[in-house]
Design an enzyme around this catalytic site. Sequence first.
Site, short mmCIF file in Angstrom:
data_model
loop_
_atom_site.label_atom_id
_atom_site.label_comp_id
_atom_site.label_asym_id
_atom_site.label_seq_id
_atom_site.Cartn_x
_atom_site.Cartn_y
_atom_site.Cartn_z
N ASP A 10 45.15 29.19 45.01
CA ASP A 10 44.63 30.39 45.68
C ASP A 10 43.37 30.79 44.93
O ASP A 10 43.05 30.25 43.87
CB ASP A 10 45.68 31.53 45.61
CG ASP A 10 45.16 32.81 46.26
OD1 ASP A 10 44.61 32.73 47.37
OD2 ASP A 10 45.29 33.89 45.65
N SER A 11 42.68 31.79 45.48
CA SER A 11 41.47 32.29 44.81
C SER A 11 41.82 33.03 43.51
O SER A 11 40.95 33.19 42.66
CB SER A 11 40.75 33.25 45.74
OG SER A 11 41.61 34.32 46.08
N CYS A 73 46.71 30.46 50.39
CA CYS A 73 45.55 31.32 50.61
C CYS A 73 45.25 31.34 52.10
O CYS A 73 44.95 30.30 52.70
CB CYS A 73 44.37 30.75 49.83
SG CYS A 73 42.83 31.65 50.10
N GLU A 151 43.53 42.64 42.61
CA GLU A 151 43.04 41.96 41.40
C GLU A 151 42.77 42.96 40.27
O GLU A 151 42.72 42.60 39.11
CB GLU A 151 41.79 41.13 41.70
CG GLU A 151 42.04 39.91 42.60
CD GLU A 151 42.67 38.71 41.86
OE1 GLU A 151 42.46 38.56 40.66
OE2 GLU A 151 43.41 37.95 42.53
N CYS A 185 46.96 37.44 54.21
CA CYS A 185 46.37 37.09 52.91
C CYS A 185 47.51 37.15 51.90
O CYS A 185 48.31 38.11 51.92
CB CYS A 185 45.28 38.10 52.57
SG CYS A 185 44.71 38.02 50.86
N HIS A 187 47.51 37.85 48.90
CA HIS A 187 47.47 39.00 47.99
C HIS A 187 48.24 40.20 48.57
O HIS A 187 48.70 41.05 47.81
CB HIS A 187 46.02 39.46 47.76
CG HIS A 187 45.26 38.67 46.75
ND1 HIS A 187 44.85 37.38 46.96
CD2 HIS A 187 44.80 39.00 45.51
CE1 HIS A 187 44.17 36.95 45.91
NE2 HIS A 187 44.14 37.91 45.01
N1 DGL Z 1 44.87 35.22 48.69
C1 DGL Z 1 43.68 34.92 49.45
C2 DGL Z 1 44.02 34.84 50.92
O1 DGL Z 1 45.19 34.61 51.22
C3 DGL Z 1 42.65 35.93 49.07
C4 DGL Z 1 41.30 35.57 49.45
C5 DGL Z 1 40.25 36.22 48.63
O2 DGL Z 1 40.09 35.84 47.49
O3 DGL Z 1 39.51 37.04 49.20
O4 DGL Z 1 43.20 34.95 51.80
#
Ligand code: DGL
Length: 269
Positions: A10-11, A73, A151, A185, A187
């Site tokens: 993931d990011s 992600c 974050e 997402c 997150h």
């Molecule tokens: N967890 C990522 C997603 O599902 C986050 C993306 C991001 O870094 O903006 O889209």
Amino acid sequence: MDNRPIGVFDSGMGGLTAVVELQKVLPREKIVYFGDTGRVPYGTKSPEILKKYTQQDIDFLKTKNVKMILAACGTVSSAAGEIGEHCGVLYSGVLKPTAAAAIRETRNGRIGVIGTPATIRSGAYERLLKTFRPEAEIFSKACPLFVPLVENRHTKKEDPLVAETLKEYLSGIREMKIDTLILGCTHYPLLAEAIGDFMGQGVTLINSGREAARFCARVLRERSLLCEEGEGEARYYVSDSVDSFRENARACLGAPVDGPVEWVAIDDF
Ligand code: DGL
């Protein structure tokens, strides 16, 4: 049987919501996680950049001899999923299992989708939901500030920043009489309590990390690729500070990460 690890990326920290679910359904598996904390957020980037990052993330995980890769992600799955589909390793994104779960769950056919700007701009969830159920009505909303909130450890519903941001993004969708809301997402499950509270009891939240993890488990089981030896374990790799990742993960998940964390020079891949 296949004792090699499952690669998850993931990011940043969002993919940990999928790791937690994977560990519940497949406690014996070895997991290698990559969080691209040096380049988060992904959701505001262009498709070209997202494809490049996705390729590098996958190339890194392939050096770990993984048996399957999960793009935990929504942004990657929506805007760069074809990179994964052609990576030469068993692959899944979060999109299909999540959309399928929403279709199973909805009673009135009115489904909300929230995600990053790149996810919503791609229209991928809407297309897929309509393929599964053409008469479904879909209400989508990009929520660009949710990832930075998570974050930076703003996740509690009592937090004024969280309350204000929820109001800004979700007030419109709350009026639409949806009964199912896709947290598009990974997150966002970290904000689930606040989102659930805001949307009210009649709305079921679909956790994309959880659905993707269950889907991976099914795929590995069906192909007889489950790990049948030893204890489960996890190793984590990040592209920015190891200490920040540990601290943020502990704050968001309510528990320390359960394995070593190492820095990786992702630009070298
Ligand atoms: N967890 C990522 C997603 O599902 C986050 C993306 C991001 O870094 O903006 O889209």
